[in-house]
Design a protein around this motif. Structure first.
Motif, PDB file in Angstrom:
ATOM      1  N   LEU A   6     -70.828 -16.797  14.200  1.00 18.59           N
ATOM      2  CA  LEU A   6     -72.541 -16.652  14.117  1.00 18.59           C
ATOM      3  C   LEU A   6     -73.048 -15.249  14.273  1.00 18.59           C
ATOM      4  O   LEU A   6     -73.681 -14.521  13.654  1.00 18.59           O
ATOM      5  N   LEU A   7     -71.958 -14.372  15.084  1.00 20.06           N
ATOM      6  CA  LEU A   7     -72.741 -12.354  15.205  1.00 20.06           C
ATOM      7  C   LEU A   7     -71.771 -11.790  13.916  1.00 20.06           C
ATOM      8  O   LEU A   7     -72.780 -11.403  13.475  1.00 20.06           O
ATOM      9  N   VAL A   8     -70.794 -12.540  13.175  1.00 19.05           N
ATOM     10  CA  VAL A   8     -69.884 -12.199  12.672  1.00 19.05           C
ATOM     11  C   VAL A   8     -71.152 -12.773  11.623  1.00 19.05           C
ATOM     12  O   VAL A   8     -71.550 -11.407  10.299  1.00 19.05           O
ATOM     13  N   LEU A   9     -71.691 -13.520  11.543  1.00 19.57           N
ATOM     14  CA  LEU A   9     -72.212 -14.048   9.805  1.00 19.57           C
ATOM     15  C   LEU A   9     -73.348 -13.685  10.102  1.00 19.57           C
ATOM     16  O   LEU A   9     -74.196 -13.281   8.884  1.00 19.57           O
ATOM     17  N   GLY A  10     -74.437 -13.103  11.096  1.00 15.52           N
ATOM     18  CA  GLY A  10     -75.833 -12.416  11.218  1.00 15.52           C
ATOM     19  C   GLY A  10     -75.408 -11.241  10.767  1.00 15.52           C
ATOM     20  O   GLY A  10     -76.613 -10.341  11.350  1.00 15.52           O
ATOM     21  N   GLY A  11     -74.292 -10.350  11.032  1.00 20.12           N
ATOM     22  CA  GLY A  11     -74.163  -8.838  11.040  1.00 20.12           C
ATOM     23  C   GLY A  11     -74.292  -8.227  12.081  1.00 20.12           C
ATOM     24  O   GLY A  11     -74.372  -7.213  11.711  1.00 20.12           O
ATOM     25  N   VAL A  12     -74.291  -8.884  13.696  1.00 16.45           N
ATOM     26  CA  VAL A  12     -73.902  -7.685  14.134  1.00 16.45           C
ATOM     27  C   VAL A  12     -72.488  -7.426  14.553  1.00 16.45           C
ATOM     28  O   VAL A  12     -73.185  -6.622  15.059  1.00 16.45           O
ATOM     29  N   VAL A  13     -71.392  -8.071  14.435  1.00 17.59           N
ATOM     30  CA  VAL A  13     -69.893  -7.496  14.233  1.00 17.59           C
ATOM     31  C   VAL A  13     -70.089  -7.352  12.492  1.00 17.59           C
ATOM     32  O   VAL A  13     -70.631  -8.541  12.211  1.00 17.59           O
ATOM     33  N   ARG A  14     -69.692  -6.819  12.778  1.00 18.75           N
ATOM     34  CA  ARG A  14     -68.997  -5.771  11.286  1.00 18.75           C
ATOM     35  C   ARG A  14     -67.536  -5.314  11.125  1.00 18.75           C
ATOM     36  O   ARG A  14     -67.020  -5.068  12.298  1.00 18.75           O
ATOM     37  N   THR A  15     -66.897  -5.941  10.268  1.00 21.77           N
ATOM     38  CA  THR A  15     -65.568  -5.251  10.236  1.00 21.77           C
ATOM     39  C   THR A  15     -64.711  -4.658   8.656  1.00 21.77           C
ATOM     40  O   THR A  15     -66.142  -4.590   8.330  1.00 21.77           O
ATOM     41  N   ALA A  16     -64.267  -3.639   8.952  1.00 20.16           N
ATOM     42  CA  ALA A  16     -64.430  -2.666   7.711  1.00 20.16           C
ATOM     43  C   ALA A  16     -63.767  -3.725   7.068  1.00 20.16           C
ATOM     44  O   ALA A  16     -63.990  -3.135   5.321  1.00 20.16           O
ATOM     45  N   GLU A  17     -62.887  -4.725   7.282  1.00 17.66           N
ATOM     46  CA  GLU A  17     -62.059  -4.881   6.022  1.00 17.66           C
ATOM     47  C   GLU A  17     -63.254  -6.077   5.890  1.00 17.66           C
ATOM     48  O   GLU A  17     -62.699  -7.145   4.709  1.00 17.66           O
ATOM     49  N   GLY A  18     -64.436  -6.463   5.705  1.00 20.94           N
ATOM     50  CA  GLY A  18     -64.905  -7.780   5.645  1.00 20.94           C
ATOM     51  C   GLY A  18     -64.498  -9.189   5.842  1.00 20.94           C
ATOM     52  O   GLY A  18     -63.629  -8.631   6.816  1.00 20.94           O
ATOM     53  N   TYR A  19     -65.015  -9.495   5.579  1.00 21.26           N
ATOM     54  CA  TYR A  19     -64.565 -11.879   6.740  1.00 21.26           C
ATOM     55  C   TYR A  19     -64.257 -12.826   5.895  1.00 21.26           C
ATOM     56  O   TYR A  19     -64.978 -12.514   4.406  1.00 21.26           O
ATOM     57  N   ASP A  20     -64.379 -14.109   6.007  1.00 20.71           N
ATOM     58  CA  ASP A  20     -63.543 -14.526   5.418  1.00 20.71           C
ATOM     59  C   ASP A  20     -65.060 -15.885   5.932  1.00 20.71           C
ATOM     60  O   ASP A  20     -64.945 -16.159   6.962  1.00 20.71           O
ATOM     61  N   ARG A  21     -65.574 -15.403   4.206  1.00 18.38           N
ATOM     62  CA  ARG A  21     -67.584 -16.607   4.708  1.00 18.38           C
ATOM     63  C   ARG A  21     -67.001 -17.913   5.391  1.00 18.38           C
ATOM     64  O   ARG A  21     -67.986 -18.504   5.861  1.00 18.38           O
ATOM     65  N   GLU A  22     -66.784 -18.704   3.902  1.00 14.14           N
ATOM     66  CA  GLU A  22     -65.849 -19.874   4.430  1.00 14.14           C
ATOM     67  C   GLU A  22     -65.428 -20.538   5.486  1.00 14.14           C
ATOM     68  O   GLU A  22     -65.733 -20.942   6.554  1.00 14.14           O
ATOM     69  N   GLY A  23     -64.530 -19.471   5.981  1.00 10.52           N
ATOM     70  CA  GLY A  23     -63.521 -19.769   7.253  1.00 10.52           C
ATOM     71  C   GLY A  23     -65.372 -19.644   8.467  1.00 10.52           C
ATOM     72  O   GLY A  23     -65.084 -20.292   9.238  1.00 10.52           O
ATOM     73  N   MET A  24     -66.083 -17.877   8.306  1.00  9.54           N
ATOM     74  CA  MET A  24     -66.820 -18.245   9.321  1.00  9.54           C
ATOM     75  C   MET A  24     -68.212 -19.400   9.240  1.00  9.54           C
ATOM     76  O   MET A  24     -68.081 -19.571  10.555  1.00  9.54           O
ATOM     77  N   ILE A  25     -68.150 -19.602   8.607  1.00 12.47           N
ATOM     78  CA  ILE A  25     -69.155 -20.698   7.993  1.00 12.47           C
ATOM     79  C   ILE A  25     -68.503 -22.280   9.367  1.00 12.47           C
ATOM     80  O   ILE A  25     -69.586 -22.823   9.271  1.00 12.47           O
ATOM     81  N   GLY A  26     -67.786 -22.154   9.002  1.00 17.77           N
ATOM     82  CA  GLY A  26     -66.673 -23.074   9.673  1.00 17.77           C
ATOM     83  C   GLY A  26     -66.535 -23.961  11.060  1.00 17.77           C
ATOM     84  O   GLY A  26     -66.895 -24.028  11.655  1.00 17.77           O
ATOM     85  N   HIS A  27     -66.569 -21.885  11.717  1.00 15.02           N
ATOM     86  CA  HIS A  27     -65.939 -21.997  13.375  1.00 15.02           C
ATOM     87  C   HIS A  27     -67.370 -21.910  13.633  1.00 15.02           C
ATOM     88  O   HIS A  27     -67.321 -22.615  14.026  1.00 15.02           O
ATOM     89  N   ALA A  28     -68.451 -20.954  12.435  1.00 16.70           N
ATOM     90  CA  ALA A  28     -69.860 -21.019  13.148  1.00 16.70           C
ATOM     91  C   ALA A  28     -70.420 -22.480  13.349  1.00 16.70           C
ATOM     92  O   ALA A  28     -70.928 -23.078  13.969  1.00 16.70           O
ATOM     93  N   TYR A  29     -70.626 -22.912  12.658  1.00 15.07           N
ATOM     94  CA  TYR A  29     -70.989 -24.442  12.389  1.00 15.07           C
ATOM     95  C   TYR A  29     -70.400 -26.167  12.377  1.00 15.07           C
ATOM     96  O   TYR A  29     -71.063 -26.830  12.416  1.00 15.07           O
ATOM     97  N   LEU A  30     -68.857 -25.674  12.597  1.00 15.51           N
ATOM     98  CA  LEU A  30     -67.784 -27.367  12.794  1.00 15.51           C
ATOM     99  C   LEU A  30     -67.282 -26.836  13.603  1.00 15.51           C
ATOM    100  O   LEU A  30     -67.281 -28.067  15.073  1.00 15.51           O
ATOM    101  N   TRP A  31     -66.182 -26.469  13.255  1.00 19.84           N
ATOM    102  CA  TRP A  31     -65.464 -26.531  14.681  1.00 19.84           C
ATOM    103  C   TRP A  31     -65.322 -26.128  15.017  1.00 19.84           C
ATOM    104  O   TRP A  31     -64.765 -26.602  15.986  1.00 19.84           O
ATOM    105  N   ASP A  32     -65.865 -24.624  15.498  1.00 18.20           N
ATOM    106  CA  ASP A  32     -65.804 -24.244  17.028  1.00 18.20           C
ATOM    107  C   ASP A  32     -66.731 -25.572  18.366  1.00 18.20           C
ATOM    108  O   ASP A  32     -67.103 -25.730  19.110  1.00 18.20           O
ATOM    109  N   PRO A  33     -68.193 -25.483  17.462  1.00 23.23           N
ATOM    110  CA  PRO A  33     -68.857 -26.563  18.442  1.00 23.23           C
ATOM    111  C   PRO A  33     -68.133 -27.717  18.015  1.00 23.23           C
ATOM    112  O   PRO A  33     -68.672 -28.516  19.494  1.00 23.23           O
TER     113      PRO A  33
END
Length: 167
Positions: free
Chosen positions: A119-146
């Motif tokens: 959620l922090l990555v998706l919200g832009g609070v945490v940023r990485t120089a190489e970017g991130y996998d949006r679909e994977g982050m959505i899955g972990h933020a809203y489905l698998w990790d919850p």
């Protein structure tokens, strides 16, 4: 769902504690089985929602996705164990209780940290120089990790309820 006689009786305050325990264990079972069935499905070659686990995970398994089959079997077994233990009156004592507490702790920490960080990555609070996998982050933020978090919290609540009723 029927629980063991010692774990299914109403509390002294008259609440239907047996029904509450059954509901909590039902949530625990459902969350774990859903997680496990998806692992089995992906391990057998299925692809629905597969991008939601993230590119890094997909690359880690590569051509060996079949390894998700034993992972799925372990998840389903671990989800069913507390229900079976409660049914036989074993959830409230002994090494099984400690093992369940360890499992609940791991699930809550893993799910809570995973969902929060995604959620922090998706919200832009945490940023990485190489970017991130949006679909994977959505899955972990809203489905698998919850779902891991729900699984762990419902197991922990079951363990607390069983202990209070036993005391």
């Amino acid at each position: 769902m029927r629980v063991g006689a010692g774990e299914g009786a109403p509390t002294r305050h008259g609440e239907p504690a047996g029904a509450l325990l059954a509901a909590l264990l039902g949530v625990e079972l459902a969350a774990g089985v859903v997680h496990g069935l998806f692992s089995l499905y992906w391990g057998a070659g299925g692809s629905w929602l597969l991008p939601t686990i993230g590119r890094q995970m997909l690359e880690a398994f590569g051509e060996d996705r079949w390894l998700l089959v034993p992972v799925g079997l372990v998840k389903v077994g671990c989800a069913a164990a507390p229900v079976l233990l409660a049914r036989h009156g074993l959830l409230a004592r002994g090494p099984w209780r400690a093992i369940c507490w360890l499992g609940a702790t791991v699930l809550v920490v893993w799910g809570g940290l995973g969902a929060t960080s995604a959620l922090l990555v998706l919200g832009g609070v945490v940023r990485t120089a190489e970017g991130y996998d949006r679909e994977g982050m959505i899955g972990h933020a809203y489905l698998w990790d919850p779902l891991f978090l729900l699984w762990g919290l419902s197991l922990a609540a079951s363990l607390v309820l069983v202990r209070r009723r036993r005391a």
